[in-house]
Write a protein that holds these residues in place. Structure first.
Motif, mmCIF file in Angstrom:
data_model
loop_
_atom_site.group_PDB
_atom_site.id
_atom_site.type_symbol
_atom_site.label_atom_id
_atom_site.label_comp_id
_atom_site.label_asym_id
_atom_site.label_seq_id
_atom_site.Cartn_x
_atom_site.Cartn_y
_atom_site.Cartn_z
ATOM 1 N N CYS A 118 128.099 50.704 -82.488
ATOM 2 C CA CYS A 118 128.179 51.894 -81.630
ATOM 3 C C CYS A 118 129.635 52.151 -81.279
ATOM 4 C CB CYS A 118 127.266 51.799 -80.410
ATOM 5 S SG CYS A 118 127.328 50.285 -79.447
ATOM 6 N N HIS B 5 123.282 53.784 -87.786
ATOM 7 C CA HIS B 5 124.314 53.324 -86.853
ATOM 8 C C HIS B 5 124.948 52.020 -87.304
ATOM 9 C CE1 HIS B 5 120.847 50.877 -85.991
ATOM 10 N NE2 HIS B 5 121.632 50.042 -85.351
ATOM 11 N N GLU B 58 120.048 55.473 -81.918
ATOM 12 C CA GLU B 58 119.847 54.909 -83.254
ATOM 13 C C GLU B 58 118.558 55.381 -83.902
ATOM 14 O OE1 GLU B 58 121.855 50.730 -81.697
ATOM 15 O OE2 GLU B 58 119.774 50.763 -82.381
ATOM 16 N N TYR B 65 122.042 61.320 -87.470
ATOM 17 C CA TYR B 65 123.008 60.415 -86.846
ATOM 18 C C TYR B 65 124.392 60.560 -87.486
ATOM 19 C CZ TYR B 65 125.130 56.247 -84.855
ATOM 20 O OH TYR B 65 125.976 55.404 -84.177
ATOM 21 N N HIS B 150 115.317 47.676 -81.870
ATOM 22 C CA HIS B 150 116.753 47.515 -81.681
ATOM 23 C C HIS B 150 117.186 46.072 -81.933
ATOM 24 C CE1 HIS B 150 120.656 48.411 -79.818
ATOM 25 N NE2 HIS B 150 120.526 47.350 -79.039
#
Lengths: 214, 221
Positions: A118, B5, B58, B65, B150
């Motif tokens: 990120c 991501h 994400e 994205y 995640h």
């Protein structure tokens, strides 16, 4: 969306996630209006968030940490041992700096910080990250081709220097302690801080040489 | 999840193309200021944590994205969370005004509280329930897991051999936190030799360090 190029290549499937989005400025405005109308957001608070990171918290904070470490051996040792506490002693605390680690550049080691997943970045000492730090090319290449990335910033390292890339995958936040430039023996802490760039604390560049500073 | 991501090692994205430090503004457009502030203001409502927030970005389609600019991804994630938590509907986001009175209500974060909230931050260290399993110098392999939810173990590390550099303490385990379960796990800095990750073309003395939690790691004899 005002799109003179016509429809793009995604339109052959029937998924709304592949529609080109409308103008982000309009979408953000719509969301802000909605949230204010519902009483979920205080407009005055938005201004404080923005002002904090646009004008009050930025890389000058980190430069003070670095300059102090350059002139004060005890502080440098504390910083390497317990960066969170040593940085907090200068009143740089809070969000996205809760758990700090300082990595020191030497004649034989060069450190580089990235967040491949990120955009993790030490806000209390560096402010918000620059656009390139958050970009896909940097996140993709910093871990796999760090020397190529460094060369793009004009930073060329000898082959015998070890490059260490720190991927910020948890809540540890990294600050690079750049090498103190040569010829700065007579400079005081304030003058030294002027040589410490944001980029040198991410690790993509060296600190400025005397005379290059601001 | 193996989303767009997770960028480490991807090819074909081009040059970094950094703007000069001396001339780059903190925000490039007024709407970026608003997107940033809205995300923080809503985050401080306390209805989701930072890992849920990351996961919401994400979970977009990979095409979206990668096409979106940074703060567009923030907006997408924020909109998803606001809808999922029942504060707004998709129709209301489209309309830019309230269409329903039965959405959840909460008092906003007021301006006078912002400084204190930012200064406090959100520390994630927790008291450990057991001793750390690994010590500095131990050889470990990153578990070859591909969870649909995640995870903070990047793809480029999975299955790779590393060495424990240091023990960071016991931190909230992001992978579980994104699912709403706040529990501590021991966190380690793990060193990977560049050649282990990227093959023989990598510069042998270079290395990548990642912070990984105990459940990400497998002991190597």
């Amino acid at each position: 969306m005002n799109d003179e190029t016509g429809h793009d290549h995604h339109h052959d499937h029937d998924h709304d996630h592949t529609e080109p989005p409308p103008d982000p400025a309009l979408r953000v405005k719509a969301l802000e209006s909605l949230l204010i109308e519902k009483g979920l957001v205080d407009p005055a608070a938005l201004d404080v968030f923005i002002d904090t990171y646009e004008h009050r918290v930025g890389p000058r904070n980190g430069a003070r940490v670095v300059a102090k470490a350059w002139v004060d051996r005890e502080y440098r040792d504390w910083l390497m041992r317990d960066a969170t506490a040593a940085i907090a002693s200068l009143d740089f605390v809070g969000r996205q700096g809760e758990h700090m680690s300082v990595v020191e550049n030497t004649a034989s080691v060069h450190n580089l910080v990235v967040c491949t997943l990120c955009s993790c970045y030490p806000w209390p000492v560096l402010g918000l990250p620059p656009a390139w730090y958050k970009s896909a090319p940097y996140r993709a290449r910093a871990v796999a081709d760090p020397r190529g990335v460094l060369a793009e910033f004009g930073t060329l390292l000898d082959d015998d220097v070890e490059v260490r890339v720190w991927d910020s995958t948890a809540e540890m936040r990294y600050l690079v302690l750049p090498r103190r430039p040569a010829g700065t023996e007579g400079m005081n802490e304030d003058e030294l801080a002027g040589l410490v760039t944001r980029n040198s604390m991410i690790g993509v560049e060296h600190a400025l040489a005397p005379g290059q500073g601001t | 999840m193996n989303g767009a991501h997770d960028l480490g090692g991807m090819h074909g994205l081009g040059a970094v193309g950094a703007e000069p430090e001396s001339s780059e503004p903190v925000f490039h457009h007024e709407w970026e200021r608003r997107a940033f502030a809205l995300t923080l203001a809503c985050g401080f409502l306390g209805q989701w944590n930072i890992d849920e927030s990351r996961h919401a970005r994400e979970r977009q389609h990979p095409v979206d994205y990668l096409r979106n600019s940074y703060y567009e991804n923030w907006m997408a994630g924020l909109s998803t969370l606001l809808v999922e938590k029942g504060f707004v509907t998709r129709e209301e986001i489209q309309a830019g005004r309230s269409l329903h009175d039965d959405t959840r209500r909460l008092d906003p974060v007021v301006a006078s509280r912002v400084d204190a909230l930012l200064r406090r931050g959100g520390p994630v260290d927790m008291p450990p329930e057991r001793a750390p399993r690994f010590a500095p110098g131990d050889r470990v392999r990153v578990a070859n897991n591909h969870p649909l939810a995640h995870t903070r173990a990047p793809r480029y590390t999975r299955g790779r051999l590393g060495r424990i550099e240091s023990h960071r303490g016991c931190h909230v385990f992001a992978d579980a936190n994104a699912l709403g379960e706040r529990r501590g796990e021991h966190l380690y800095s793990v060193r990977f030799e560049a050649a282990e990750l990227w093959g023989s073309a990598a510069v042998a003395r270079d290395a990548v360090y990642a912070d990984l939690w105990e459940p990400h790691l497998v002991a190597v004899a």
